[in-house]
Design an enzyme around this catalytic site. Sequence first.
Site, PDB file in Angstrom:
ATOM      1  N   GLY A 181       0.841  -1.186   0.000  1.00 56.27           N
ATOM      2  CA  GLY A 181       0.000   0.000   0.000  1.00 56.27           C
ATOM      3  C   GLY A 181       0.879   1.239   0.000  1.00 56.27           C
ATOM      4  O   GLY A 181       2.084   1.174  -0.271  1.00 56.27           O
ATOM      5  N   SER A 182       0.310   2.389   0.330  1.00 53.71           N
ATOM      6  CA  SER A 182       1.078   3.637   0.285  1.00 53.71           C
ATOM      7  C   SER A 182       2.209   3.647   1.311  1.00 53.71           C
ATOM      8  O   SER A 182       3.347   4.022   0.994  1.00 53.71           O
ATOM      9  CB  SER A 182       0.146   4.835   0.511  1.00 53.71           C
ATOM     10  OG  SER A 182      -0.582   4.699   1.720  1.00 53.71           O
TER      11      SER A 182
ATOM     12  N   ALA B 167       2.740   8.953   4.016  1.00 56.15           N
ATOM     13  CA  ALA B 167       3.474   8.205   2.992  1.00 56.15           C
ATOM     14  C   ALA B 167       3.823   9.087   1.799  1.00 56.15           C
ATOM     15  O   ALA B 167       4.907   8.967   1.209  1.00 56.15           O
ATOM     16  CB  ALA B 167       2.649   7.005   2.545  1.00 56.15           C
TER      17      ALA B 167
ATOM     18  N   LYS C 189      -4.896   7.798  17.544  1.00 55.96           N
ATOM     19  CA  LYS C 189      -4.980   9.111  16.874  1.00 55.96           C
ATOM     20  C   LYS C 189      -5.869   9.059  15.638  1.00 55.96           C
ATOM     21  O   LYS C 189      -6.435  10.069  15.214  1.00 55.96           O
ATOM     22  CB  LYS C 189      -3.582   9.619  16.537  1.00 55.96           C
ATOM     23  CG  LYS C 189      -2.731   8.677  15.695  1.00 55.96           C
ATOM     24  CD  LYS C 189      -2.873   8.855  14.205  1.00 55.96           C
ATOM     25  CE  LYS C 189      -2.084   7.810  13.433  1.00 55.96           C
ATOM     26  NZ  LYS C 189      -2.150   7.972  11.986  1.00 55.96           N
TER      27      LYS C 189
ATOM     28  N   ASP D  31       1.977  12.606  15.861  1.00 54.58           N
ATOM     29  CA  ASP D  31       1.154  11.854  14.909  1.00 54.58           C
ATOM     30  C   ASP D  31      -0.275  12.393  14.894  1.00 54.58           C
ATOM     31  O   ASP D  31      -0.946  12.419  13.850  1.00 54.58           O
ATOM     32  CB  ASP D  31       1.155  10.372  15.300  1.00 54.58           C
ATOM     33  CG  ASP D  31       0.970   9.457  14.100  1.00 54.58           C
ATOM     34  OD1 ASP D  31       0.748   9.963  12.988  1.00 54.58           O
ATOM     35  OD2 ASP D  31       1.031   8.228  14.279  1.00 54.58           O
TER      36      ASP D  31
ATOM     37  N   SER E 291      -4.341  12.559   5.002  1.00 55.49           N
ATOM     38  CA  SER E 291      -4.838  11.574   5.965  1.00 55.49           C
ATOM     39  C   SER E 291      -6.146  10.965   5.479  1.00 55.49           C
ATOM     40  O   SER E 291      -7.156  11.649   5.332  1.00 55.49           O
ATOM     41  CB  SER E 291      -5.060  12.243   7.324  1.00 55.49           C
ATOM     42  OG  SER E 291      -5.830  11.420   8.164  1.00 55.49           O
ATOM     43  N   ARG E 292      -6.150   9.644   5.263  1.00 59.92           N
ATOM     44  CA  ARG E 292      -7.381   9.003   4.808  1.00 59.92           C
ATOM     45  C   ARG E 292      -8.430   9.000   5.921  1.00 59.92           C
ATOM     46  O   ARG E 292      -9.626   8.995   5.642  1.00 59.92           O
ATOM     47  CB  ARG E 292      -7.094   7.599   4.304  1.00 59.92           C
ATOM     48  CG  ARG E 292      -6.630   6.608   5.338  1.00 59.92           C
ATOM     49  CD  ARG E 292      -6.276   5.262   4.734  1.00 59.92           C
ATOM     50  NE  ARG E 292      -5.100   5.340   3.882  1.00 59.92           N
ATOM     51  CZ  ARG E 292      -4.486   4.268   3.384  1.00 59.92           C
ATOM     52  NH1 ARG E 292      -4.949   3.064   3.629  1.00 59.92           N
ATOM     53  NH2 ARG E 292      -3.418   4.396   2.623  1.00 59.92           N
TER      54      ARG E 292
END
Length: 345
Positions: A10-11, A140, A191, A244, A254-255
């Site tokens: 993934g990323s 990422a 978080k 974070d 941020s997904r």
Amino acid sequence: MAKVAVLGAGSWGTALSIVLADNNHDVRLWTHRQDQAEIINTTHKNEKYLEIMIPEKIRAYYDLQEAIQDVSAIVIVVPTKAIRDVCQQLNEILHHNATIIHASKGIEPETLKRVSEMISEEMDHYNYDDIVVLSGPSHAEEVGKRQPTTVTVSSLNDINAEIAQDLFINEAFRVYTSPDVVGVELGGALKNIIALGAGISDGLGYGDNAKAALITRGLAEIARLGTSLGANPLTFLGLPGVGDLIVTCTSVHSRNWRAGNLLGKGKKLDQVLDQMGMVVEGVRTAKAAHQFASQQQIEMPITNGIYKILFDEAKPKDVVDQLMNRTKREEMDDIATLLTERYSQ
């Protein structure tokens, strides 16, 4: 030069592979999808996850046994829901010593296990004390572009922590060590829940004041639960905690923030997850944290409110109104108290 297998294309797995390749390591990037491996090896791109050229020295693998052959370290970067399955496969085919590092952020619902606990349960020849966790404020997209990033690695085994530190550290990717595995893992997992809340707040059209309050009070909730489970409260004031939290709550990278933003704009959870097309760890972790809070009898109103939005179909605006109308109290009853209690004993 070390041989390193990164499990999960993934990323984040792709970005960490780039860091390792920049450090001249022999990097094998494993994916469970044969077509993805072929695309990466042919085009040196992984466009669904990261829009950046991948160094040609990184080789993608579909065969797990081939990917881990003779490696000195294995970096696990798969979604938390896949941790047990991948580790069960590893347990059957890994017949030599390799340092296990994981960079996955989440908690398993029902069992309430952290990732390192899941790995040690599934790997017959690996003790919990020897597993390394890598966490911190690290999108990422930015890591892949070699933009300055700082993270923390943690293990109860100091030697393994230093091995991980040496593998990854370079001029763009600074790595600190910490002995607080519980705090580092919980900070990275919890978080994501608060980031969902930050996205919901922005989706509702609220401003920076609301988001600042959410981040600050969210940090208090994370520290309250984390210390009840044995974490050092100071960890939550460092990179795996507030660092974070800030990066995940304030960036469109941020997904979790993006998913929350869609929820705040009125979309249902199923619609959001379909539209995202990637794992949103905060959703799964919210369920686990809700269970944890009940089990530990810890007050976590923001987490519980987000849980209601996700799983009880509560309206985001109603949840915000309930949070704003809670019983009045003093602010310095959370992290300051936790620190005072810890260091006055």
